[in-house]
Design a protein around this motif. Sequence first.
Motif, PDB file in Angstrom:
ATOM      1  N   MET A  81       4.067 -31.680 -41.557  1.00  0.00           N
ATOM      2  CA  MET A  81       3.812 -31.074 -40.248  1.00  0.00           C
ATOM      3  C   MET A  81       3.667 -32.145 -39.163  1.00  0.00           C
ATOM      4  SD  MET A  81       0.477 -28.876 -39.084  1.00  0.00           S
ATOM      5  CE  MET A  81      -0.583 -30.342 -39.245  1.00  0.00           C
ATOM      6  N   HIS A  82       2.908 -33.202 -39.443  1.00  0.00           N
ATOM      7  CA  HIS A  82       2.686 -34.249 -38.442  1.00  0.00           C
ATOM      8  C   HIS A  82       3.974 -35.026 -38.155  1.00  0.00           C
ATOM      9  CE1 HIS A  82      -1.519 -33.773 -37.664  1.00  0.00           C
ATOM     10  NE2 HIS A  82      -1.857 -33.894 -38.923  1.00  0.00           N
ATOM     11  N   LEU A  83       4.754 -35.296 -39.167  1.00  0.00           N
ATOM     12  CA  LEU A  83       6.016 -36.017 -38.946  1.00  0.00           C
ATOM     13  C   LEU A  83       6.964 -35.187 -38.095  1.00  0.00           C
ATOM     14  CD1 LEU A  83       6.668 -37.585 -42.477  1.00  0.00           C
ATOM     15  CD2 LEU A  83       5.749 -38.718 -40.456  1.00  0.00           C
ATOM     16  N   GLU A  84       7.050 -33.898 -38.366  1.00  0.00           N
ATOM     17  CA  GLU A  84       7.925 -33.023 -37.575  1.00  0.00           C
ATOM     18  C   GLU A  84       7.459 -32.948 -36.127  1.00  0.00           C
ATOM     19  OE1 GLU A  84       7.901 -29.307 -39.608  1.00  0.00           O
ATOM     20  OE2 GLU A  84       9.257 -29.972 -41.211  1.00  0.00           O
ATOM     21  N   ARG A  85       6.145 -32.839 -35.944  1.00  0.00           N
ATOM     22  CA  ARG A  85       5.593 -32.712 -34.591  1.00  0.00           C
ATOM     23  C   ARG A  85       5.880 -33.958 -33.757  1.00  0.00           C
ATOM     24  NH1 ARG A  85      -0.306 -31.488 -35.150  1.00  0.00           N
ATOM     25  NH2 ARG A  85       0.399 -29.362 -35.527  1.00  0.00           N
ATOM     26  N   GLU A  86       5.900 -35.120 -34.420  1.00  0.00           N
ATOM     27  CA  GLU A  86       6.117 -36.383 -33.720  1.00  0.00           C
ATOM     28  C   GLU A  86       7.591 -36.803 -33.717  1.00  0.00           C
ATOM     29  OE1 GLU A  86       3.619 -38.228 -32.118  1.00  0.00           O
ATOM     30  OE2 GLU A  86       2.523 -36.363 -32.469  1.00  0.00           O
ATOM     31  N   ASN A  87       8.471 -35.895 -34.200  1.00  0.00           N
ATOM     32  CA  ASN A  87       9.921 -36.180 -34.258  1.00  0.00           C
ATOM     33  C   ASN A  87      10.243 -37.425 -35.083  1.00  0.00           C
ATOM     34  OD1 ASN A  87      10.713 -33.961 -32.593  1.00  0.00           O
ATOM     35  ND2 ASN A  87      10.051 -35.128 -30.797  1.00  0.00           N
ATOM     36  N   LEU A  88       9.475 -37.612 -36.147  1.00  0.00           N
ATOM     37  CA  LEU A  88       9.738 -38.705 -37.070  1.00  0.00           C
ATOM     38  C   LEU A  88      10.527 -38.178 -38.260  1.00  0.00           C
ATOM     39  CD1 LEU A  88       6.237 -40.415 -36.988  1.00  0.00           C
ATOM     40  CD2 LEU A  88       8.377 -41.481 -36.281  1.00  0.00           C
ATOM     41  N   PRO A  89      11.376 -39.017 -38.872  1.00  0.00           N
ATOM     42  CA  PRO A  89      12.171 -38.542 -40.009  1.00  0.00           C
ATOM     43  C   PRO A  89      11.274 -38.155 -41.182  1.00  0.00           C
ATOM     44  CG  PRO A  89      12.383 -40.928 -39.739  1.00  0.00           C
ATOM     45  CD  PRO A  89      11.665 -40.418 -38.536  1.00  0.00           C
ATOM     46  N   PRO A  90      11.711 -37.195 -42.008  1.00  0.00           N
ATOM     47  CA  PRO A  90      10.884 -36.767 -43.148  1.00  0.00           C
ATOM     48  C   PRO A  90      10.633 -37.915 -44.118  1.00  0.00           C
ATOM     49  CG  PRO A  90      12.915 -35.454 -42.971  1.00  0.00           C
ATOM     50  CD  PRO A  90      12.985 -36.512 -41.928  1.00  0.00           C
ATOM     51  N   LYS A  91       9.439 -37.923 -44.698  1.00  0.00           N
ATOM     52  CA  LYS A  91       9.071 -38.925 -45.696  1.00  0.00           C
ATOM     53  C   LYS A  91       8.242 -38.266 -46.777  1.00  0.00           C
ATOM     54  CE  LYS A  91       8.917 -43.236 -43.050  1.00  0.00           C
ATOM     55  NZ  LYS A  91       9.863 -43.962 -43.918  1.00  0.00           N
ATOM     56  N   LYS A  92       8.401 -38.757 -47.977  1.00  0.00           N
ATOM     57  CA  LYS A  92       7.526 -38.321 -49.059  1.00  0.00           C
ATOM     58  C   LYS A  92       6.164 -38.976 -48.884  1.00  0.00           C
ATOM     59  CE  LYS A  92       6.700 -38.753 -54.023  1.00  0.00           C
ATOM     60  NZ  LYS A  92       6.137 -37.405 -54.226  1.00  0.00           N
ATOM     61  N   VAL A  93       5.105 -38.232 -49.190  1.00  0.00           N
ATOM     62  CA  VAL A  93       3.775 -38.828 -49.245  1.00  0.00           C
ATOM     63  C   VAL A  93       3.421 -39.036 -50.718  1.00  0.00           C
ATOM     64  CG1 VAL A  93       2.690 -36.547 -49.070  1.00  0.00           C
ATOM     65  CG2 VAL A  93       1.331 -38.597 -48.647  1.00  0.00           C
ATOM     66  N   TYR A  94       3.044 -40.244 -51.056  1.00  0.00           N
ATOM     67  CA  TYR A  94       2.683 -40.595 -52.430  1.00  0.00           C
ATOM     68  C   TYR A  94       1.165 -40.436 -52.581  1.00  0.00           C
ATOM     69  CZ  TYR A  94       7.334 -42.716 -52.459  1.00  0.00           C
ATOM     70  OH  TYR A  94       8.690 -42.935 -52.359  1.00  0.00           O
ATOM     71  N   ILE A  95       0.750 -39.571 -53.475  1.00  0.00           N
ATOM     72  CA  ILE A  95      -0.665 -39.283 -53.678  1.00  0.00           C
ATOM     73  C   ILE A  95      -1.148 -40.093 -54.880  1.00  0.00           C
ATOM     74  CG2 ILE A  95      -2.349 -37.465 -54.120  1.00  0.00           C
ATOM     75  CD1 ILE A  95      -0.346 -35.502 -52.863  1.00  0.00           C
ATOM     76  N   VAL A  96      -2.120 -40.969 -54.639  1.00  0.00           N
ATOM     77  CA  VAL A  96      -2.520 -41.919 -55.677  1.00  0.00           C
ATOM     78  C   VAL A  96      -4.042 -42.082 -55.701  1.00  0.00           C
ATOM     79  CG1 VAL A  96      -0.377 -43.203 -55.269  1.00  0.00           C
ATOM     80  CG2 VAL A  96      -2.495 -44.004 -54.227  1.00  0.00           C
TER      81      VAL A  96
END
Length: 546
Positions: free
Chosen positions: A219-234
């Motif tokens: 949601m935040h990446l789309e709102r800021e017009n940034l390309p999609p990225k995977k989030v790595y949960i660690v």
Amino acid sequence: MEFDNALRDAEEARLAVERKWFEGVRPECRPSDQDISRMKARYHYNPEFFHIAVVGSAGAGKSSFINAVRGLSKQHPMAASTGIVETTDTVTRYPDPSPISQMIWYDVPGAGTPKVSDWQYFNDMGLYIFDCIIVLTDNRVLESDLTILRACEQFKNIKSFIVRSKSDQYINNMVCERMPPGFDIGDPDMDDETRSLFLQTKSEERHWFINETCQNVRMHLERENLPPKKVYIVCSDAMLAIVNKSRSSKAIDEAELLNDVKGSCGSVRGRGVESKSSLLDCQSDPRLAVERKWFEGVRPECRPSDQDISRMKARYHYSPEFFHIAVVGSAGAGKSSFINAVRGLSNKHPMAAPTGIVETTQTVTSYPDPSPNSRVIWYDVPGTGTPKVPEWQYFNDMGLYVFDCIIVLTDNRVLDSDLAILRACEQFNNIESLIVRSKSDQHINNMVCERMPPGFDLGDPGMDDETRSLFLQTKSEERHRFIDETCQNVRMHLGRENPSPKKVYIVCMDAMRAIVIKSRSTKAIDEAEFLNDVKGFMLTRLEAGC
């Protein structure tokens, strides 16, 4: 005439820059060739290696993460320093212990502390020379995180990753919120029924946490017009286990992150710094004085007018017959949970303030105390540093100057935004301000887990007597250390910034709620003293008729 026109144009240019300064619009400043050469020399950049910077807000766990990806415990002599205060003061280089590894890790000071403002963080830290940047977040996605990702997009040679750290801690915290009142995850005498409920709840919360975290980042990446990225949960325990060829029940994306970073190693290593846009000239004509302040991060002072005060009092339904308390702080500090606890409510109560992984408080929301005799009204204020609520002019934009009392809530390090609020409170004689360190139980448990032997799981239902005894002894020691270091940390920052000396109240939500409803809690530290002091401030103010 020509001279007059030039003067008019110069004044218009100065006013345009000043207007942006007051609006908090950030200037874009590109590094020069000299900047790039200087930073490469400072960080000993070598095109034969892959240079990885780990960045993010203060307290996100960057040093612990770097230790884990290098296969080291925090007690190892080659480990990066970790602690309650911001232990990383300068960018520090950590070669991988493996002699065949070509990776060099860099521990970057956290953004948003008094020492490292998030203003021009990317450029000031020289992040443009790195091959890879890992943006580490342990809570909400902050504006500073998105600023770094936006900056990475301007450089073709930088690979960037988003990593959500401390997953095990957050999942355990969510489980504890759903368990019956009085539940203690570290209870050595947990019965079979409670243990079964705990394991079932943990499985459900783990799936929910993964889904919510991914949706939040998307949601935040789309709102800021940034390309999609995977989030790595660690989490650091699972990362350490996997690096050392072991297994962990806590693992989520650790192995995938390691493989993807390794895969990026050959694709960008050794390239020069390739910028997508030209350098902005920061030193020019009549705008120079304002631009210099702008680039140095100097904030303009703006006092509220009488009309501003009247408007905000009307918005918040201010009444001199009541005591109005605003709970403020960075996004994810636990403001909504705190307001629920001081009102004697669980987070699931129908009258409770909403809580969650995303910033659930979008506007200032009032919550009267459930007691019909109480004259206190609590206000839940959106967290600073999110894309929706930038830190710039937070105090004025939120109208905090109309409140009788402001509680600055912090769940980790003391941030520049916390001190800015305290400084602003000092300008208003009628505002009482308190510093509260929240989530003490969670942090103490986290410190205990770091000292316990490898493979220790706080929620392990089959903990043997020897491990249980070691756990309880360690917990007692870490509790005292946490209290001492937290008090010293706050005192140090207040002394450096010159606000008046203040006590820090160390609390947790379970203990606060228990004390409000006239119960007891083994987790209690300063909850009762805090409630008594707030009551004293209220009586003084109401008796004075202010």
